[in-house]
Design an enzyme around this catalytic site. Structure first.
Site, PDB file in Angstrom:
ATOM      1  N   SER A 158       0.805  -1.222   0.000  1.00  0.00           N
ATOM      2  CA  SER A 158       0.000   0.000   0.000  1.00  0.00           C
ATOM      3  C   SER A 158       0.838   1.273   0.000  1.00  0.00           C
ATOM      4  CB  SER A 158      -0.955   0.009   1.203  1.00  0.00           C
ATOM      5  OG  SER A 158      -0.237   0.071   2.418  1.00  0.00           O
ATOM      6  N   LYS A 196       0.229   4.617   6.938  1.00  0.00           N
ATOM      7  CA  LYS A 196      -0.267   5.511   5.895  1.00  0.00           C
ATOM      8  C   LYS A 196       0.349   6.905   6.043  1.00  0.00           C
ATOM      9  CE  LYS A 196      -3.163   2.750   3.768  1.00  0.00           C
ATOM     10  NZ  LYS A 196      -2.528   1.547   4.318  1.00  0.00           N
TER      11      LYS A 196
END
Length: 237
Positions: A158, A196
């Site tokens: 990701s 993230k």
């Protein structure tokens, strides 16, 4: 004071005893520490015995037992549902050579430090997946800044466009604030942990992936707890 290898061996013996009930063989120790010969294990065992961390028992196979663990690197994980490792702390102030306080590190010549690997991080994993120490990592001391640190193994893609690949090991400084644009470990609803990029979206928080196949996720601030900031990574080839 222990070297990184001495501490790795001590922890391996301790964990093997807890899981299996018997000490590891010298071959198992050699493989675990990625050494090429048993002589290196013998030297480490002797050093640990001289420092009072282990004891060799006469006339017994696998006759090694752990007497004690170093107090400053005994990890006490909170039972709270968040990342809360009581990890090694590094404070890069100058220290006298005669100082007995090495900023909660066991360091060999102040060149290397040992940090705990606290599990695996993915796009969204249960927080329990990163609450258990699985191993340790030996790092150059100058790679670590002020604060408490731990490592996590990356298990997805990701953040690939930020240069973070599957199977990389990331180094995280524990903190509960971040500047927009920084890469963080975020705890969502006290249940799910993720790696993230941190953004602000008006009054909300945006957790942004670095891969077009993953959507940016928007949350109310009360749903997010910042658990640490990415400061580096290690990649094996």
């Amino acid at each position: 004071m222990l070297t990184c290898k001495q501490y790795e061996l001590l922890l391996f013996i301790h964990n093997h005893m807890k899981e299996i009930g018997v000490p590891p063989s010298f071959d198992e120790m050699k493989i675990a520490l990625e050494l090429t010969s048993k002589s290196g294990i013998h030297r480490l065992i002797t050093a640990l015995e001289e420092r009072g961390f282990i004891r060799r028992l006469p006339n017994r196979a696998r006759a090694v037992e752990v007497v004690r663990l170093p107090e400053k690197i005994t990890f006490n994980l909170s039972s709270a549902r968040k990342i809360s490792p009581n990890v090694i702390e590094n404070n890069r102030r100058k220290i006298s050579k005669n100082s007995k306080n090495l900023n909660n590190f066991d360091i060999e010549d102040k060149k290397n430090v040992t940090v705990p690997i606290m599990g695996r991080i993915a796009a969204g994993v249960p927080v329990s997946a990163i609450q258990q120490q699985t191993n340790t990592l030996c790092l150059p001391a100058d790679m670590i800044s002020l604060g408490e640190h731990y490592a996590l193994e990356v298990k997805d893609d990701s953040m690939i466009e930020a240069g973070i690949l599957d199977k990389d090991t990331i180094i995280v400084r524990r903190q509960n604030t971040a500047t927009p644009g920084e890469i963080i470990i975020a705890l969502i609803d006290k249940e799910e942990a993720t790696l993230k990029r941190y953004r602000r979206n008006g009054a909300s928080i945006a957790l942004e992936a670095a891969n077009p196949h993953y959507e940016t996720r928007i949350y109310r601030p009360e749903r997010i707890e910042i658990q640490g900031k990415l400061i580096g990574l290690i990649r094996k080839y």
